[in-house]
Motif scaffolding. Structure first.
Motif: not given
Length: 363
Positions: A270, A274, A311-312, A315, A319
């Motif tokens: 993760f 990011a 950002a979406a 994620l 994820g």
């Protein structure tokens, strides 16, 4: 209202045959007066055709010493029309090979006077039995590409019968494209600037079409589809950068974290995802705003929307990669392959959102 018969008609021509004099004679009989003919470097042997156009039918003939391409011929004529008829609502463009009837040209002149803020397109029936195979499928493929990549939905991308508003002609003078790709660039340039109005026209082909057409399928299609490269390069290069940075961060993490597993492995993937996305998203925003979409949207508004989308997407990528890795794959290098597949899917979703939401100019 402006007299529609004052709207000029532009006809670019390269090495014309007998169909051009026939068309010009029919146009004069129909009462069309302001005809601008561009000799795009046809050569001395075609000079009598253009002299006849001047002397017998009163055409204005603009000459290129060498062949410069249809795009340059249209720009040459646009410049002449803007200087000669600055108060005209626009100009009509037509081909010299007889594919456009004088009746349709007259109808377009009238429509140009009635819709001076729209780009008019003459749309043929490509399901007609007389349409050549290469034209039918070439148009279908190009229409799909325009919808998918450019967000411009038209039913005939190759039509030469168009009504171009005066204000748009001024903009098109600085739009790239010297040959057939200019007509595609013209369609893309309408996005968020002016509406497109499609009008049905006669579908006219004859046996000479495949012999005298100056559209070369391989060479000119390559030029046309090259304009789509910029839409893909930014996102693909961003994806490569993102994947390279993800691999680098994952490699470097191995120097500090020995054989992560369980929750620790999920957290590591993760964090690496990011960090990679933070750098690649910054690069992608710059490329998309300045190079890809040539956005007319407010910079601050576009930046805020892009940050929300990035950002979406970050994620979602982090994820999904973490979840799929933990559920389906043991430790051992599958993370990179999984991330590549996930990001390809997200790429197509993101492109549509950026085109329709992030960079779209508001009224």
């Amino acid at each position: 209202m402006v007299d529609f018969k004052a709207v000029p008609v532009i006809i670019p021509s390269l090495e014309p045959d007998e169909r051009l004099p026939l068309l010009l004679g029919q146009m004069k009989e129909a009462g069309i007066e302001n005809i601008v003919l561009v000799d795009d470097g046809s050569g001395p042997e075609y000079a009598p055709v253009f002299r006849q156009a001047e002397q017998e039918w009163g055409c204005v003939v603009l000459r290129h010493a060498v062949n410069l391409g249809k795009g340059r011929a249209l720009k040459t004529a646009f410049n002449f029309c803007l200087n000669t008829w600055p108060d005209a609502p626009g100009a009509i463009t037509a081909d010299s090979d007889g594919q456009h009837s004088p009746a349709d040209i007259l109808r377009f002149m009238q429509a140009m006077a009635e819709h001076p803020d729209s780009l008019l397109l003459g749309c043929r029936d490509f399901d007609d039995a007389g349409v050549p195979f290469k034209s039918r499928w070439g148009n279908k493929i190009t229409c799909f590409m325009f919808r998918a990549l450019c967000g411009v939905s038209v039913s005939d991308t190759q039509t030469g019968l168009r009504g171009v508003p005066t204000s748009f002609m001024k903009r098109l003078m600085n739009v790239p494209g010297e040959r057939f790709e200019f007509e595609s660039n013209m369609l893309i340039e309408t996005r968020d600037r002016l509406p497109i109005l499609e009008l049905p026209i006669q579908t006219i082909y004859d046996s000479k079409e495949n012999h005298t057409s100056h559209f070369h399928p391989l060479r000119d299609s390559a030029r046309i589809y090259a304009i789509f490269g910029k839409f893909l390069f930014s996102s693909l290069s961003s994806s490569v950068l993102d994947l390279a940075l993800f691999s680098l961060f994952l490699l470097l993490s191995g120097l500090f974290v020995a054989d992560p597993s369980g929750t620790g492995r999920i957290l590591l993937v993760f964090v690496c995802t990011a960090l990679a996305r933070l750098f690649s998203a910054s690069y992608n925003y710059y490329m998309n705003h300045r190079v890809v979409f040539h956005s007319q949207a407010d910079h601050k508004r576009a930046a805020v929307r892009y940050v929300v989308l990035a950002a979406a997407q970050m994620l979602a990528s982090a994820g999904l990669v973490s979840l799929i890795t933990s559920l389906l794959c043991p430790p051992g290098g599958w993370e990179i392959a999984i991330k590549a597949v996930v990001d390809i899917v997200l790429f197509f979703i993101s492109f549509q959102i950026q085109r329709e939401f992030v960079y779209k100019k508001t009224a």
